[in-house]
Design an enzyme around this catalytic site. Structure first.
Site, PDB file in Angstrom:
ATOM      1  CB  THR A  97     -13.786  -8.902 -21.543  1.00 30.71           C
ATOM      2  OG1 THR A  97     -14.609  -9.384 -20.306  1.00 30.71           O
ATOM      3  CG2 THR A  97     -14.299  -9.340 -22.722  1.00 30.71           C
ATOM      4  CB  SER A 136     -15.605 -17.142 -18.586  1.00 30.19           C
ATOM      5  OG  SER A 136     -16.001 -16.005 -18.345  1.00 30.19           O
ATOM      6  CB  THR A 137     -13.140 -12.674 -18.945  1.00 25.53           C
ATOM      7  OG1 THR A 137     -12.505 -12.710 -20.751  1.00 25.53           O
ATOM      8  CG2 THR A 137     -12.154 -11.478 -18.487  1.00 25.53           C
ATOM      9  CG  ASN A 138     -16.375 -13.348 -15.856  1.00 25.29           C
ATOM     10  OD1 ASN A 138     -15.688 -12.564 -16.568  1.00 25.29           O
ATOM     11  ND2 ASN A 138     -17.719 -13.475 -16.152  1.00 25.29           N
ATOM     12  CB  THR A 183       9.911   6.933  25.042  1.00 23.91           C
ATOM     13  OG1 THR A 183      10.190   7.908  26.118  1.00 23.91           O
ATOM     14  CG2 THR A 183      10.501   5.617  25.304  1.00 23.91           C
ATOM     15  CB  SER A 314      22.922  20.128  -1.551  1.00 23.59           C
ATOM     16  OG  SER A 314      22.414  21.614  -1.739  1.00 23.59           O
ATOM     17  CB  SER A 315      21.973  21.748  -6.866  1.00 25.49           C
ATOM     18  OG  SER A 315      20.904  22.625  -6.081  1.00 25.49           O
TER      19      SER A 315
END
Length: 473
Positions: A97, A136-138, A183, A314-315
């Site tokens: 609503t 209506s909102t509904n 597998t 990577s740092s």
């Protein structure tokens, strides 16, 4: 400042605000996520307001001057000019609503302004009586969720189709690259890299078809049903004309729900849509996992394929490049799967004639559609298109694998083949070397049996040779 009043009393708003008292109260009540209502949902509600005002005018339920100015306000809003006015949190009580009223207020105040009035003077244009007339909102909110979902589903389906096509390109490109199948993460029998990608393409093709079919389920709307689906306070002429008008405005093949009471209270269609989005997420996650495994390395892993290098990894470790796109797809999949759970809980929590949990459902469904569209596009463009095969590595792992021995079962039986496998493992011999040492086959015969291309198709490898040897016995 201006003052507006409702059932609970008066409240002051900034003169510049196009939203009204209902919106401001809801903002104070529902400061929950920090995320606003999805803009696609707002646009869908605006289109419903356009259809409603045109229909109401057509049945003499509103004047022409009001119709024209409300339509102009809707058109301006739809361009994005007033996006900043839709400030309500995505999660809220009231079954939507507050969102419906927010749209009503912004439209009304802009229309008032266009007529030369002051925002908040609802004697000129009223959010409820004019903008929300016969609604209506509904019936507005569930219809808007369907429209927004369809609008997002169309580009997602297009991206899924493009991903399928790109996987098929890779299937053809890698058709002759023989490699080891696996597998349970253990060596199995030979397969081609193209065959692996054919499975990915087929998986995504199923998702493509599912999304295409489920769109039909979203096209049934309850607009005209008003509060509980009975159509109270909506003129009969309006009910049958408004959906037709909405079709023209949205360009979507919407249809009037046969049972608007059902369509108002039950949200299972959204669970169905979300379930198919979850299936797509599951498949994307599996493909992403496979690509991470197949590209692992580059020296210490499988390394049968090379993923595009898109950023430094990577740092601290120079030269490291990580599979960041598949990793991002994994996380996106987790998000969509968790959203599906929230959607399921929201849909099952409806009571009697209405489900008040629809704002959560709408937020999560539209989020899943949005992130999947972006994610599928990124996956294709930043990862799949640039995958390369490492032919030498594929051949190396295949030749060293016990998987080749499976082709000997019809010739030697399981017991003797197992003994050869023990030799290979315990004595560090190659498969071919161990077999030739036993003098069971000539080198030419063994080459026929262990030709990997023979082992990637149905039947017994070197079947003609098998029949010849069998006849000798």
């Amino acid at each position: 400042m201006r003052q507006e009043e409702d059932l609970l009393g008066a409240i002051e708003l900034d003169d510049t605000a196009y939203y009204g008292i209902n919106t401001l109260r809801a903002v104070k009540n529902f400061n929950l996520t920090g995320r606003r209502v999805n803009i696609e949902l707002i646009k869908a509600i605006v289109q419903i307001k356009q259809a409603a005002i045109i229909t109401n005018y057509g049945i003499d339920n509103i004047s022409e001057d009001k119709k024209e100015v409300i339509l102009k306000a809707c058109q301006e809003i739809f361009t994005g000019k007033f996006d900043g006015e839709f400030i309500l949190d995505a999660l809220q009580g009231g079954a939507g609503t507050s969102t419906n009223m927010m749209v009503n207020e912004v439209i009304a105040n802009r229309a008032i302004e266009l007529l030369g009035g002051q925002k908040g003077d609802y004697s000129i244009i009223h959010p409820n009586e004019d903008v929300n007339a016969s609604q209506s909102t509904n019936d507005v909110y569930p219809t808007a969720v369907r429209i927004a979902a369809l609008k997002l589903l169309i580009p997602l389906s297009e991206e899924v189709a493009k991903l399928q096509e790109e996987l098929q390109v890779k299937e053809r490109e890698f058709a002759n690259y023989l490699k080891l199948g696996r597998t349970q993460l253990q060596d199995a029998v030979p397969i081609t890299l193209g065959q692996e990608f054919s499975a990915y393409a087929e998986t995504i093709s199923r998702d493509r078809w599912r999304l295409f079919k489920v769109a039909e389920r979203l096209k049934q709307v309850n607009l005209g049903g008003t509060a509980v689906g009975t159509g109270l306070n909506a003129p009969r002429k309006y009910i049958f004309k408004v959906v037709k008008e909405l079709r023209n405005i949205t360009g979507l093949n919407l249809a009037h729900a046969e049972n608007m009471i059902d369509n108002t209270q039950n949200l299972d269609v959204f669970v169905e849509v979300s379930g198919l989005l979850k299936a797509l997420a599951v498949n994307l996650n599996k493909i992403a996992n496979d690509l991470r495994l197949l590209s692992s390395g580059p020296r210490g892993g499988i390394a049968e394929i090379k993923l595009p290098k898109v950023q430094v990894g990577s740092s601290i470790m120079p030269g490291k490049v990580n599979p960041v796109i598949p990793e991002a797809i994994n996380q996106l999949a987790f998000l969509v799967i968790s959203n599906d759970q929230a959607i399921t809980l929201a849909a099952q929590s409806g009571q009697l004639e209405l489900n008040v949990m629809i704002p959560l459902l709408a937020d999560k469904l539209l989020e899943s559609l949005t992130v999947l569209k972006r994610g599928v596009k990124i996956f294709r463009e930043r990862c799949i298109e640039g995958i390369e095969a490492n032919k030498e590595r594929c051949e190396e792992l295949l030749e060293d694998s016990l998987g080749l021995l499976t082709a000997l079962n019809p010739y030697l039986g399981y017991k003797l083949t197992t003994e050869i496998a023990k030799d290979v493992l315990n004595k560090g011999k190659k498969v071919r070397e161990s077999i030739l040492d036993r003098g069971i086959f000539s080198e030419e015969e063994l080459n026929q049996i262990l030709r990997p291309s023979q082992m990637t198709h149905p039947g017994i490898a070197a079947e003609k040779l098998y029949n010849t040897l069998k006849a000798r016995k």
